[in-house]
Design a protein around this motif. Structure first.
Motif, PDB file in Angstrom:
ATOM      1  N   VAL A  79     -27.313  -4.946  -6.502  1.00 24.31           N
ATOM      2  CA  VAL A  79     -26.126  -6.121  -7.168  1.00 24.31           C
ATOM      3  C   VAL A  79     -24.998  -6.510  -5.991  1.00 24.31           C
ATOM      4  N   GLY A  80     -25.441  -6.654  -4.685  1.00 21.00           N
ATOM      5  CA  GLY A  80     -24.258  -6.747  -3.243  1.00 21.00           C
ATOM      6  C   GLY A  80     -24.770  -5.552  -2.728  1.00 21.00           C
ATOM      7  N   SER A  81     -24.034  -4.106  -2.482  1.00 24.37           N
ATOM      8  CA  SER A  81     -24.122  -3.516  -1.648  1.00 24.37           C
ATOM      9  C   SER A  81     -24.265  -1.977  -2.416  1.00 24.37           C
ATOM     10  N   LYS A  82     -24.553  -2.821  -3.521  1.00 20.00           N
ATOM     11  CA  LYS A  82     -24.533  -1.373  -4.234  1.00 20.00           C
ATOM     12  C   LYS A  82     -25.752  -1.217  -5.266  1.00 20.00           C
ATOM     13  N   TRP A  83     -26.142   0.616  -5.245  1.00 22.68           N
ATOM     14  CA  TRP A  83     -27.424   0.280  -6.813  1.00 22.68           C
ATOM     15  C   TRP A  83     -26.710   0.670  -7.503  1.00 22.68           C
ATOM     16  N   GLY A  84     -27.249   0.559  -9.351  1.00 26.61           N
ATOM     17  CA  GLY A  84     -26.818   0.833 -11.037  1.00 26.61           C
ATOM     18  C   GLY A  84     -28.394   0.536 -11.333  1.00 26.61           C
ATOM     19  N   TYR A  85     -28.765   0.481 -12.598  1.00 26.77           N
ATOM     20  CA  TYR A  85     -29.655   0.258 -13.893  1.00 26.77           C
ATOM     21  C   TYR A  85     -30.182  -0.566 -14.551  1.00 26.77           C
ATOM     22  N   ILE A  86     -31.077  -1.299 -15.050  1.00 27.97           N
ATOM     23  CA  ILE A  86     -30.938  -2.050 -16.097  1.00 27.97           C
ATOM     24  C   ILE A  86     -31.911  -1.174 -16.883  1.00 27.97           C
ATOM     25  N   ASN A  87     -31.904  -1.860 -18.169  1.00 33.35           N
ATOM     26  CA  ASN A  87     -33.020  -1.667 -19.104  1.00 33.35           C
ATOM     27  C   ASN A  87     -33.876  -2.711 -19.017  1.00 33.35           C
ATOM     28  N   LEU A  88     -34.647  -2.532 -20.314  1.00 31.08           N
ATOM     29  CA  LEU A  88     -36.012  -3.177 -20.118  1.00 31.08           C
ATOM     30  C   LEU A  88     -35.155  -5.659 -21.103  1.00 31.08           C
ATOM     31  N   LYS A  89     -34.429  -4.772 -21.364  1.00 33.23           N
ATOM     32  CA  LYS A  89     -33.176  -6.465 -21.543  1.00 33.23           C
ATOM     33  C   LYS A  89     -32.776  -6.602 -20.467  1.00 33.23           C
ATOM     34  N   GLY A  90     -32.457  -6.295 -19.159  1.00 31.97           N
ATOM     35  CA  GLY A  90     -31.983  -6.223 -17.992  1.00 31.97           C
ATOM     36  C   GLY A  90     -30.002  -6.472 -17.811  1.00 31.97           C
ATOM     37  N   GLU A  91     -30.511  -5.223 -18.954  1.00 27.65           N
ATOM     38  CA  GLU A  91     -28.936  -4.989 -19.020  1.00 27.65           C
ATOM     39  C   GLU A  91     -28.879  -3.656 -18.522  1.00 27.65           C
ATOM     40  N   PHE A  92     -26.900  -3.439 -17.615  1.00 27.81           N
ATOM     41  CA  PHE A  92     -26.461  -2.198 -17.473  1.00 27.81           C
ATOM     42  C   PHE A  92     -26.503  -0.926 -17.971  1.00 27.81           C
ATOM     43  N   ILE A  93     -27.440   0.188 -17.796  1.00 27.14           N
ATOM     44  CA  ILE A  93     -26.903   1.374 -18.700  1.00 27.14           C
ATOM     45  C   ILE A  93     -25.925   2.306 -17.362  1.00 27.14           C
ATOM     46  N   ILE A  94     -26.521   1.905 -16.375  1.00 27.61           N
ATOM     47  CA  ILE A  94     -25.424   2.183 -15.410  1.00 27.61           C
ATOM     48  C   ILE A  94     -25.379   1.727 -14.600  1.00 27.61           C
ATOM     49  N   PRO A  95     -24.008   1.941 -14.275  1.00 27.14           N
ATOM     50  CA  PRO A  95     -23.280   0.297 -13.286  1.00 27.14           C
ATOM     51  C   PRO A  95     -23.782   0.665 -11.605  1.00 27.14           C
ATOM     52  N   PRO A  96     -24.148  -0.075 -10.775  1.00 24.07           N
ATOM     53  CA  PRO A  96     -24.081  -0.461  -9.642  1.00 24.07           C
ATOM     54  C   PRO A  96     -23.522   0.551  -8.769  1.00 24.07           C
ATOM     55  N   THR A  97     -23.007   1.145  -8.892  1.00 22.22           N
ATOM     56  CA  THR A  97     -22.370   2.183  -7.545  1.00 22.22           C
ATOM     57  C   THR A  97     -22.604   3.130  -6.989  1.00 22.22           C
ATOM     58  N   TYR A  98     -23.695   3.093  -6.994  1.00 23.25           N
ATOM     59  CA  TYR A  98     -24.759   4.141  -5.700  1.00 23.25           C
ATOM     60  C   TYR A  98     -25.057   3.646  -4.355  1.00 23.25           C
ATOM     61  N   SER A  99     -24.865   3.705  -3.556  1.00 16.13           N
ATOM     62  CA  SER A  99     -25.449   3.705  -2.127  1.00 16.13           C
ATOM     63  C   SER A  99     -27.074   2.829  -2.389  1.00 16.13           C
ATOM     64  N   ASP A 100     -27.918   4.027  -2.844  1.00 15.66           N
ATOM     65  CA  ASP A 100     -29.470   3.859  -3.136  1.00 15.66           C
ATOM     66  C   ASP A 100     -29.418   4.437  -4.043  1.00 15.66           C
ATOM     67  N   ALA A 101     -30.934   4.216  -4.530  1.00 23.38           N
ATOM     68  CA  ALA A 101     -31.197   4.364  -6.101  1.00 23.38           C
ATOM     69  C   ALA A 101     -32.934   4.989  -5.999  1.00 23.38           C
ATOM     70  N   GLU A 102     -33.036   5.245  -6.629  1.00 28.04           N
ATOM     71  CA  GLU A 102     -34.531   5.766  -7.149  1.00 28.04           C
ATOM     72  C   GLU A 102     -34.716   5.803  -8.268  1.00 28.04           C
ATOM     73  N   THR A 103     -36.380   5.787  -8.748  1.00 29.16           N
ATOM     74  CA  THR A 103     -36.865   5.571 -10.383  1.00 29.16           C
ATOM     75  C   THR A 103     -36.802   7.281 -10.419  1.00 29.16           C
ATOM     76  N   PHE A 104     -37.122   7.024 -11.666  1.00 24.14           N
ATOM     77  CA  PHE A 104     -36.444   8.667 -12.734  1.00 24.14           C
ATOM     78  C   PHE A 104     -38.092   9.469 -12.467  1.00 24.14           C
ATOM     79  N   SER A 105     -38.157  10.053 -13.056  1.00 20.68           N
ATOM     80  CA  SER A 105     -38.424  10.708 -12.955  1.00 20.68           C
ATOM     81  C   SER A 105     -39.229  11.486 -14.133  1.00 20.68           C
ATOM     82  N   SER A 106     -40.205  11.661 -14.547  1.00 20.63           N
ATOM     83  CA  SER A 106     -40.724  12.392 -15.839  1.00 20.63           C
ATOM     84  C   SER A 106     -39.733  13.100 -16.380  1.00 20.63           C
ATOM     85  N   ASN A 107     -39.188  13.894 -15.742  1.00 17.20           N
ATOM     86  CA  ASN A 107     -38.367  14.772 -16.597  1.00 17.20           C
ATOM     87  C   ASN A 107     -37.156  13.688 -16.553  1.00 17.20           C
ATOM     88  N   GLY A 108     -36.624  12.527 -16.391  1.00 16.83           N
ATOM     89  CA  GLY A 108     -35.047  11.954 -16.646  1.00 16.83           C
ATOM     90  C   GLY A 108     -34.305  12.685 -15.536  1.00 16.83           C
TER      91      GLY A 108
END
Length: 376
Positions: A268-297
């Motif tokens: 969103v804009g210039s920051k990355w965060g994480y949404i759940n399956l409903k499109g709700e932000f679980i982790i706010p967009p505060t990072y300059s980049d972000a990748e997917t979760f690995s199986s270990n969480g």
């Protein structure tokens, strides 16, 4: 009674040995020499090779006096170093060069007779390409043609399926050469749960059971990953669609990446965060980049450098590492290779490479000139 006991003991030992998994080893470079590291952080094979390659199917290519041969996981040279160049084993077969000629060998180093092909290709997913003229076909490890050369392009197989092209149209085949999605689309994606995305005319949509389902307004769709949602673009914004082609999460994001652990990175804009399956932000967009979760969480996130967060958004490994090499970002690897893989994550620190454990400690407390992903 004593004989019966010994017989049962031998059976148990044989069964236990058969159940022992093949250990993964990582190719690392230390003080100008290559060796192989275990996940305990110790050397299985000490750094002593001028040049070496990753393990594949329990064998690794090493150079000796300008020639290449293969060692096993004990470091024993099991195929003599007589080759000018080598690739990797797949289905028990490897492409090698000797006396300016490329040939196939088996795990004993014996040269195999293969069907006519203008180029030799590696075995993957139990098949290898054959090329005759401008057409591509398939053969199996028995060196038998399973698909006569008939396609202009066959892309590498993924999970037993490959994209194929003829006359500017794309479809999908399986490793037996059978068409599973007709050759009728201008673009096509990977095959996931008998579904793929495709472009037909000017429309993007999904293909399932031979039927093309347009996705409302989509002008680009990305491949499905490990979950039943993938991201798509509409009017310059990114959202997520389900396997039926419905917009499960409306396209309101600037960028997005795949769902994993029911969380997806979005921009969103210039920051990355994480949404759940409903499109709700679980982790706010505060990072300059972000990748997917690995199986270990754990997922890689970037502030000035890279670190790792858990599924609640807590930074569990400080953002002090790099994941770039020679100017190429880690997106050269697949999503699942950008973070933790089977217990370790490959990272860079002060021009050295090493492996992190989930608790943030460095495997073996060692850093290397180079370190490749663990293979077996």
């Amino acid at each position: 009674m004593k004989k019966s006991f010994l017989f049962l003991l031998l059976l148990f030992i044989q069964f236990a040995n058969s159940q022992t998994p093949v250990q993964e080893l990582a190719l690392v470079k230390k003080d100008g020499k290559y060796g192989y590291l275990t996940k305990e952080g110790t050397f299985r094979i000490e750094p002593k090779y001028k040049n070496a390659k990753n393990f594949s199917e329990g064998l690794a290519a090493v150079e000796d006096n300008g020639k290449w041969g293969f060692i096993d996981m004990k470091g024993t040279l099991v195929i003599p170093a007589t080759f000018d160049n080598v690739k990797y084993f797949g289905s028990g077969i490897c492409v090698v060069s000797k006396d300016k000629k490329w040939v196939y060998i088996n795990t004993k180093g014996e040269v195999l007779t293969a069907p006519a092909s203008e180029k030799l290709f590696d075995f993957e997913n139990g098949v290898a390409f054959i090329k005759q003229g401008n057409k591509i076909g398939l053969m199996n490890p028995k060196m038998t043609v399973v698909l006569e050369p008939k396609y202009d392009v066959i892309k590498p197989f993924e999970n037993g399926f490959a994209k194929v092209k003829n006359n500017d149209n794309w479809g999908i085949i399986n490793t037996a050469g059978k068409i599973v999605v007709e050759i009728a689309y201008q673009e096509i994606g990977n095959y996931y749960k008998a579904t793929t995305w495709a472009k037909k005319g000017e429309s993007f949509g999904l293909v399932a059971a031979g039927k093309f389902i347009p996705v409302d307004g989509a002008d680009k769709i990305w491949d499905f990953g490990t979950q039943d949602l993938t991201y798509a673009r509409k009017n310059g914004k990114i959202g997520f669609i389900d396997l039926k082609g419905n917009w499960a999460i409306l396209p309101i994001y600037d960028k997005a990446k795949a769902f994993s652990k029911n969380l997806a990175p979005v921009l969103v804009g210039s920051k990355w965060g994480y949404i759940n399956l409903k499109g709700e932000f679980i982790i706010p967009p505060t990072y300059s980049d972000a990748e997917t979760f690995s199986s270990n969480g754990l997922a890689p996130i970037k502030e000035s450098n890279w670190g790792f967060i858990n599924e609640k958004g807590k930074i569990v490994i400080p953002t002090q590492y790099g994941i770039t090499s020679n100017g190429f970002v880690l997106s050269l690897f697949s999503d699942q290779e950008k973070g933790f893989i089977n217990g370790v994550a490959r990272v860079k620190n002060e021009k050295k490479w090493g492996f992190l454990k989930p608790d943030g400690t460095v495997l073996g407390n060692q850093w290397f000139d180079n370190a490749e992903l663990f293979q077996k």
